[in-house]
Write a protein that holds these residues in place. Structure first.
Motif, PDB file in Angstrom:
ATOM      1  N   ASP A  67       0.828  -1.205   0.000  1.00 32.11           N
ATOM      2  CA  ASP A  67       0.000   0.000   0.000  1.00 32.11           C
ATOM      3  C   ASP A  67       0.866   1.261   0.000  1.00 32.11           C
ATOM      4  O   ASP A  67       0.481   2.295   0.535  1.00 32.11           O
ATOM      5  CB  ASP A  67      -0.968   0.017   1.184  1.00 32.11           C
ATOM      6  CG  ASP A  67      -2.094   1.031   1.004  1.00 32.11           C
ATOM      7  OD1 ASP A  67      -2.384   1.391  -0.154  1.00 32.11           O
ATOM      8  OD2 ASP A  67      -2.658   1.481   2.017  1.00 32.11           O
ATOM      9  N   ILE A  68       2.039   1.163  -0.600  1.00 36.52           N
ATOM     10  CA  ILE A  68       2.939   2.298  -0.776  1.00 36.52           C
ATOM     11  C   ILE A  68       3.105   2.513  -2.275  1.00 36.52           C
ATOM     12  O   ILE A  68       3.233   1.541  -3.023  1.00 36.52           O
ATOM     13  CB  ILE A  68       4.307   2.011  -0.115  1.00 36.52           C
ATOM     14  CG1 ILE A  68       4.136   1.818   1.401  1.00 36.52           C
ATOM     15  CG2 ILE A  68       5.313   3.140  -0.385  1.00 36.52           C
ATOM     16  CD1 ILE A  68       5.376   1.292   2.092  1.00 36.52           C
ATOM     17  N   PRO A  69       3.076   3.758  -2.768  1.00 35.39           N
ATOM     18  CA  PRO A  69       3.251   3.985  -4.206  1.00 35.39           C
ATOM     19  C   PRO A  69       4.480   3.263  -4.733  1.00 35.39           C
ATOM     20  O   PRO A  69       5.572   3.352  -4.145  1.00 35.39           O
ATOM     21  CB  PRO A  69       3.402   5.507  -4.315  1.00 35.39           C
ATOM     22  CG  PRO A  69       2.664   6.031  -3.126  1.00 35.39           C
ATOM     23  CD  PRO A  69       2.879   5.030  -2.021  1.00 35.39           C
ATOM     24  N   THR A  70       4.322   2.541  -5.830  1.00 36.56           N
ATOM     25  CA  THR A  70       5.381   1.661  -6.323  1.00 36.56           C
ATOM     26  C   THR A  70       5.632   1.878  -7.804  1.00 36.56           C
ATOM     27  O   THR A  70       4.697   1.923  -8.601  1.00 36.56           O
ATOM     28  CB  THR A  70       5.010   0.186  -6.073  1.00 36.56           C
ATOM     29  OG1 THR A  70       4.934  -0.055  -4.666  1.00 36.56           O
ATOM     30  CG2 THR A  70       6.057  -0.746  -6.672  1.00 36.56           C
ATOM     31  N   LEU A  71       6.904   1.986  -8.145  1.00 32.65           N
ATOM     32  CA  LEU A  71       7.366   1.976  -9.529  1.00 32.65           C
ATOM     33  C   LEU A  71       8.053   0.642  -9.769  1.00 32.65           C
ATOM     34  O   LEU A  71       8.910   0.235  -8.983  1.00 32.65           O
ATOM     35  CB  LEU A  71       8.348   3.117  -9.772  1.00 32.65           C
ATOM     36  CG  LEU A  71       9.068   3.131 -11.129  1.00 32.65           C
ATOM     37  CD1 LEU A  71       8.077   3.404 -12.259  1.00 32.65           C
ATOM     38  CD2 LEU A  71      10.202   4.151 -11.130  1.00 32.65           C
ATOM     39  N   VAL A  72       7.676  -0.046 -10.842  1.00 32.03           N
ATOM     40  CA  VAL A  72       8.253  -1.352 -11.169  1.00 32.03           C
ATOM     41  C   VAL A  72       9.098  -1.224 -12.427  1.00 32.03           C
ATOM     42  O   VAL A  72       8.625  -0.700 -13.446  1.00 32.03           O
ATOM     43  CB  VAL A  72       7.160  -2.417 -11.380  1.00 32.03           C
ATOM     44  CG1 VAL A  72       7.788  -3.740 -11.803  1.00 32.03           C
ATOM     45  CG2 VAL A  72       6.327  -2.594 -10.116  1.00 32.03           C
TER      46      VAL A  72
END
Length: 399
Positions: A119-124
């Motif tokens: 639930d933390i903004p994530t860049l993949v």
């Protein structure tokens, strides 16, 4: 920014930044992630690294001034059967405890799924071709990883890829229509400073090298060994050094070469500390032969470019044209054909001016396109975009 980095990483290259760093396990063989982390720290970010290791039996933390390293235990077998469930749960728990501003997860597997579940903004960042990898290995573990990539695609909203080829593969087979920004891998200025032209050696004294991780059909090292046996007929004093995991003394590579009577003139150096490897390649090697059948963005080739080495690569190997260009950045051959590899090796060995021109061209291309500082500028832009979107919706990353 308080930034989380979820990735396989060579922990030994980060030991000096944390207390009791000498007690950290070595981590993965993936050295570039340490350079990314160092560069982000230079830019005043506070970094939490989330990784795994088979050498710890409980979640472990090492703390430094601007760096925290969180290590989850990893099982030595059976991870694919439950899609790395234990590892993902441990990583997710640590991420939620820290509550970074955002997480940058590398690869589309356990690290990405843990981050997306936090639930933390994530860049993949996409680093490979999941379907192509399965095609080369055809085992249950890679099938599980393919399913994990599909799950990551369904949960994720922000993606980058290290090459155009990786982005196309992901859009065409995993997540049609996905918005994916291409940001290549990069190397730090210190690596360019190690560049060394070794074009004075005669054809007989030319030193070739392979740098591969793992003895497998995908890496195709047997073709390089067969080719070198042919090269020795034309250049009897030429040498081949094989670097990387499985290419140590009495390792799978040497055992196969000996059994096939293809070890004459070949040295098996194995896996070396990253800095040692770079020094040896810079000072001892004239030409890098890269027989791999599939690459997304080869760090071996990028590092060779930065070191000003001539390279011989697969004309049909994914990513090679994109990295080297269609000009004089490298020699392209059918790496499934040892005779064709050997012909290119002999040509480059006999022509010092060609070796120098290839190395110079590759070096200039790397300097223009693949400097780590420029790469990190692009990632910082993506971090701001990801945060601005504020996509904090809860997500279920169960499989």
């Amino acid at each position: 920014m308080n930034l989380g980095i979820a990735t396989p990483v060579s922990l030994q290259r980060l030991r000096s930044f944390v207390a009791d760093g000498e007690k950290m396990p070595p981590g993965y063989l993936f050295a570039p992630a340490a350079d990314w982390i160092r560069e982000l720290m230079k830019r005043e970010h506070r970094i939490a690294v989330y990784t795994t290791s088979c050498d710890v039996d409980r979640p472990t933390t090492f703390q430094g001034e601007r760096l925290r390293i969180r290590i989850a235990p990893q099982r030595t077998q059976g991870t694919g059967r439950d899609f790395f469930a234990r590892e993902r749960c441990a990583l997710q728990r640590m991420m939620r405890e820290d509550r970074c501003d955002m997480i940058h997860a590398h690869w589309t597997y356990e690290f990405a799924l843990a981050a997306l579940a936090s639930d933390i903004p994530t860049l993949v960042t996409i680093h490979d071709h999941p379907w192509k990898v399965l095609g080369h290995f055809r085992d249950g573990h890679r099938a599980a990883r393919l399913l994990m990539a599909y799950r990551t695609a369904s949960l994720g909203s922000h993606f980058t890829a290290v090459s155009q080829g990786a982005a196309r593969h992901f859009r065409s087979t995993i997540k049609p229509g996905a918005s994916i920004r291409v940001i290549p891998n990069g190397v730090p200025a210190a690596l360019f400073a190690l560049s060394c032209r070794t074009t004075k050696r005669t054809s007989d004294g030319v030193r070739f090298a392979t740098i591969l991780q793992g003895w497998s059909r995908l890496k195709n090292a047997s073709a390089a060994l067969r080719a070198f046996a042919l090269v020795r007929r034309a250049c009897p004093k030429a040498r081949l050094t094989m670097f990387g995991l499985d290419y140590e003394q009495d390792g799978p590579g040497q055992r196969w070469a000996c059994a096939s009577q293809l070890d004459d003139g070949v040295s098996f150096a194995g896996a070396l500390p990253y800095e040692t490897l770079l020094q040896r390649v810079s000072q001892e090697v004239d030409v890098i032969v890269h027989p791999s059948l599939n690459e997304t963005f080869s760090m071996t080739i990028l590092e060779s470019m930065a070191l000003r080495k001539a390279v011989i690569v697969g004309e049909k190997t994914s990513g090679m044209r994109e990295m080297l260009g269609n000009g004089n950045g490298g020699v392209f051959v059918d790496v499934r054909n040892p005779e064709e590899i050997a012909s290119a090796m002999v040509e480059v060995a006999r022509d010092p001016e060609l070796r120098g021109a290839l190395g110079d061209s590759a070096y200039q291309r790397a300097l223009k396109l693949y400097r780590l500082e420029a790469v990190m500028d692009q990632y910082e832009e993506m971090y701001e975009e990801t945060l601005h979107a504020q996509r904090r919706r809860p997500c279920d990353a169960s499989l």
